[in-house]
Design a protein around this motif. Structure first.
Motif, PDB file in Angstrom:
ATOM      1  N   MET A 171       0.777  -1.422   0.117  1.00  0.00           N
ATOM      2  CA  MET A 171      -0.096   0.038  -0.046  1.00  0.00           C
ATOM      3  C   MET A 171       1.058   1.260  -0.058  1.00  0.00           C
ATOM      4  SD  MET A 171      -3.265  -0.802   0.026  1.00  0.00           S
ATOM      5  CE  MET A 171      -4.211   0.502   0.729  1.00  0.00           C
ATOM      6  N   LEU A 199      -8.525   8.241 -10.110  1.00  0.00           N
ATOM      7  CA  LEU A 199      -8.152   7.127  -9.474  1.00  0.00           C
ATOM      8  C   LEU A 199      -6.981   7.268  -8.703  1.00  0.00           C
ATOM      9  CD1 LEU A 199      -8.527   4.238  -9.349  1.00  0.00           C
ATOM     10  CD2 LEU A 199      -6.869   4.050 -11.340  1.00  0.00           C
ATOM     11  N   GLY A 247      -8.505   8.812  -5.555  1.00  0.00           N
ATOM     12  CA  GLY A 247      -9.273   7.808  -4.652  1.00  0.00           C
ATOM     13  C   GLY A 247      -8.290   6.834  -3.912  1.00  0.00           C
ATOM     14  N   PHE A 248      -7.272   6.563  -4.515  1.00  0.00           N
ATOM     15  CA  PHE A 248      -6.302   5.586  -3.692  1.00  0.00           C
ATOM     16  C   PHE A 248      -5.816   6.367  -2.531  1.00  0.00           C
ATOM     17  CE2 PHE A 248      -2.560   3.574  -2.728  1.00  0.00           C
ATOM     18  CZ  PHE A 248      -2.933   2.199  -2.410  1.00  0.00           C
ATOM     19  N   ILE A 279      -8.220   6.550   0.297  1.00  0.00           N
ATOM     20  CA  ILE A 279      -9.083   5.401   0.212  1.00  0.00           C
ATOM     21  C   ILE A 279      -9.790   5.272   1.671  1.00  0.00           C
ATOM     22  CG2 ILE A 279      -7.342   3.734   0.934  1.00  0.00           C
ATOM     23  CD1 ILE A 279      -8.625   1.933  -1.241  1.00  0.00           C
ATOM     24  N   GLU A 280      -9.122   5.471   2.723  1.00  0.00           N
ATOM     25  CA  GLU A 280      -9.663   5.314   3.909  1.00  0.00           C
ATOM     26  C   GLU A 280     -11.140   6.251   4.236  1.00  0.00           C
ATOM     27  OE1 GLU A 280      -7.060   8.822   4.249  1.00  0.00           O
ATOM     28  OE2 GLU A 280      -6.698   6.867   3.503  1.00  0.00           O
ATOM     29  N   LEU A 296     -13.053   6.453   1.868  1.00  0.00           N
ATOM     30  CA  LEU A 296     -14.325   6.133   0.774  1.00  0.00           C
ATOM     31  C   LEU A 296     -15.340   4.963   1.532  1.00  0.00           C
ATOM     32  CD1 LEU A 296     -12.304   5.498  -2.391  1.00  0.00           C
ATOM     33  CD2 LEU A 296     -13.571   7.600  -1.815  1.00  0.00           C
ATOM     34  N   ALA A 298     -14.296   1.897  -2.238  1.00  0.00           N
ATOM     35  CA  ALA A 298     -12.800   1.609  -1.808  1.00  0.00           C
ATOM     36  C   ALA A 298     -12.131   0.256  -2.447  1.00  0.00           C
ATOM     37  CB  ALA A 298     -12.589   1.620  -0.369  1.00  0.00           C
ATOM     38  N   THR A 322     -13.418  -1.004  -5.216  1.00  0.00           N
ATOM     39  CA  THR A 322     -13.334  -0.786  -6.521  1.00  0.00           C
ATOM     40  C   THR A 322     -12.109  -0.097  -6.783  1.00  0.00           C
ATOM     41  OG1 THR A 322     -15.704  -0.801  -7.137  1.00  0.00           O
ATOM     42  CG2 THR A 322     -14.403   0.415  -8.640  1.00  0.00           C
ATOM     43  N   VAL A 323     -11.859   0.832  -6.081  1.00  0.00           N
ATOM     44  CA  VAL A 323     -10.346   1.560  -6.507  1.00  0.00           C
ATOM     45  C   VAL A 323      -9.394   0.740  -6.266  1.00  0.00           C
ATOM     46  CG1 VAL A 323      -8.814   3.269  -5.367  1.00  0.00           C
ATOM     47  CG2 VAL A 323     -11.427   3.745  -5.857  1.00  0.00           C
ATOM     48  N   ARG A 324      -9.333  -0.175  -5.334  1.00  0.00           N
ATOM     49  CA  ARG A 324      -8.175  -1.294  -5.044  1.00  0.00           C
ATOM     50  C   ARG A 324      -8.130  -2.139  -6.286  1.00  0.00           C
ATOM     51  NH1 ARG A 324     -10.605  -1.658  -0.049  1.00  0.00           N
ATOM     52  NH2 ARG A 324      -9.310  -0.722   1.913  1.00  0.00           N
ATOM     53  N   ASP A 329     -18.970   3.027 -10.925  1.00  0.00           N
ATOM     54  CA  ASP A 329     -17.788   2.777 -11.307  1.00  0.00           C
ATOM     55  C   ASP A 329     -17.279   3.697 -12.353  1.00  0.00           C
ATOM     56  OD1 ASP A 329     -15.069   1.731 -11.986  1.00  0.00           O
ATOM     57  OD2 ASP A 329     -15.711  -0.233 -11.965  1.00  0.00           O
TER      58      ASP A 329
END
Length: 454
Positions: free
Chosen positions: A147, A227, A230-231, A234-235, A237, A242, A244-246, A371
């Protein structure tokens, strides 16, 4: 009851062929002449085919897989002998008689059964492969390190996008522009973010690719920026987004965890196979199998990967129905799924129910809302007719009333599939499955009334 089980149609057999040459070669072997010692039972077909040598080739097909074995030296899979055998079996019922498999076929079939039992995650079989217990603390540390690497890669990519916007999109069309994008993609691979790397390569392919390329480049940069952000946040979302982003940056979930983990949740249904599509990039073969639940109406996509010119374990021609459990990968709009336990052998299924053009566009819009990075969404169109566009501008699929039409994806123009589609229709409405996206509709299967891969 037919002791040989449900017979496949010719189209279902030909859908397994790796290329057109194999289809033609298999068709030439779909006659009793070169075959001897043929037979079938509820789950397998076998036979010996005369070749150029003294010893005939031994071919056997596990219908439940399906899976194939032949003693010929061909690297194609299935080979022409397996295709010819299946076409012979799919013909008149008396051509391939019911019987017990010979020793050479029985040994291979027994070996497949033993491997399936050893790898089954549940006593009833068909589940995810069992795995050795992992050290939870070591796994947590590895996940944290990855991560952090992806976060560093996303931050670096944000700087690259910002530099591009400051210098102007026209600067992307420099002589060394492509090499710069390739270098950035390699940096994302080093950051263990293959999803970001793939999107960066797409940016490089947009540059100077045709009219209005700066506008398209800006759109793709915006999606990549979304994107990245978003990452990096991410915490904050919601859990589905989250996930989907992963998945979009390249973090995957093991199929075994989906099927047998503590949070496992499967969906049992009779899944109609809508399409099977293979693609190769020189080193890797990717197989996409689209399914639709008969009871739930849910769409599903099963992905499998293998080395080029090597067989993939799962092959399901369009038109079959599979009574099985699926486990969806997490996401805001779940589509990809892992195949779990099968409750019955695959059997021929009906023509799927479909929708009109307006409903197909609405389905894609709903999926895109969940998405934003989605290129397309699978839909079945019913009662549509392929027609040329106005002023010769491509082709369209028009509703029966002629009030709504969906342009065909430019990628299918010039392909034999387009002319197959027009020939199947003959000017009359048909049922078509494909992917509805921002490029238009990409047809994959049509029913006439049996499925035909396009």
């Amino acid at each position: 009851m037919n002791p040989q089980g449900e017979r496949w149609t010719t189209d279902q057999v030909l859908a397994l062929a790796p290329d057109e040459a194999s289809r033609k070669a298999g068709g030439r072997l779909a006659a009793p002449g070169p075959w001897s010692e043929t037979g079938a039972d509820g789950g397998a077909v076998w036979g010996q085919c005369k070749g150029s040598g003294k010893k005939p080739y031994q071919a056997v097909v596990d219908i439940k897989g399906p899976a194939f074995k032949c003693s010929c030296p061909s690297r194609k899979f299935p080979c022409k002998h397996a295709l010819g055998l299946l076409l012979l079996w799919a013909g008149e019922e008396r051509t391939v008689a019911a019987g017990e498999p010979p020793q050479w076929a029985d040994e291979w079939l027994a070996g497949r059964r033993e491997r399936a039992e050893r790898s089954a995650g549940a006593p009833s079989g068909g589940g995810a492969p069992s795995r050795a217990p992992a050290d939870p603390e070591a796994a947590r540390r590895r996940a944290e390190r990855r991560m952090q690497r992806i976060g560093a890669g996303a931050t670096e990519l944000e700087q690259r996008l910002e530099d591009l916007l400051h210098s102007g999109l026209a600067s992307a069309d420099r002589a060394d522009g492509r090499g710069s994008w390739d270098e950035t993609a390699a940096r994302m691979v080093d950051a263990q973010a293959p999803g970001l790397a793939a999107r960066v390569r797409e940016l490089g392919s947009v540059v100077a690719s045709g009219p209005d390329w700066p506008a398209r480049l800006l759109e793709e940069c915006a999606l990549l920026h979304l994107l990245d952000q978003g990452f990096l946040g991410i915490e904050r979302l919601p859990a589905p987004l989250a996930a989907t982003v992963r998945s979009r940056v390249g973090l995957t979930t093991e199929a075994a965890d989906l099927l047998t983990g503590p949070d496992a949740a499967t969906v049992r249904d009779r899944w109609l196979v809508l399409a099977q599509q293979d693609s190769e990039d020189g080193k890797l073969t990717t197989r996409r199998i689209f399914l639709r639940g008969e009871r739930t109406g849910r769409m599903a996509l099963h992905l499998s990967f293998g080395a080029a010119n090597h067989p993939l374990d799962l092959a399901l021609p369009p038109g079959l129905v599979l009574d099985a459990d699926l486990a969806y990968y997490p996401g805001a709009r779940p589509l990809r799924a892992a195949l779990g336990e099968r409750h019955a052998p695959a059997a021929p299924g009906p023509v799927p129910p479909g929708c009109g053009v307006d409903a197909a566009l609405a389905a894609y819009g709903d999926a895109l809302r969940d998405d934003p990075w989605l290129d397309s969404w699978p839909v079945v169109l019913a009662d549509v007719t392929p027609v040329p566009g106005r002023d010769g501008a491509g082709w369209q699929l028009a509703d029966a009333d002629g009030e709504s039409a969906l342009p065909l994806d430019p990628r299918c123009l010039g392909r034999t599939g387009l002319w197959q589609l027009a020939a199947i229709s003959g000017g009359a409405p048909i049922t078509v499955f494909g992917e509805c996206g921002h490029r238009g509709f990409l047809p994959l299967t049509a029913w006439d009334p049996t499925p035909v891969s396009l």
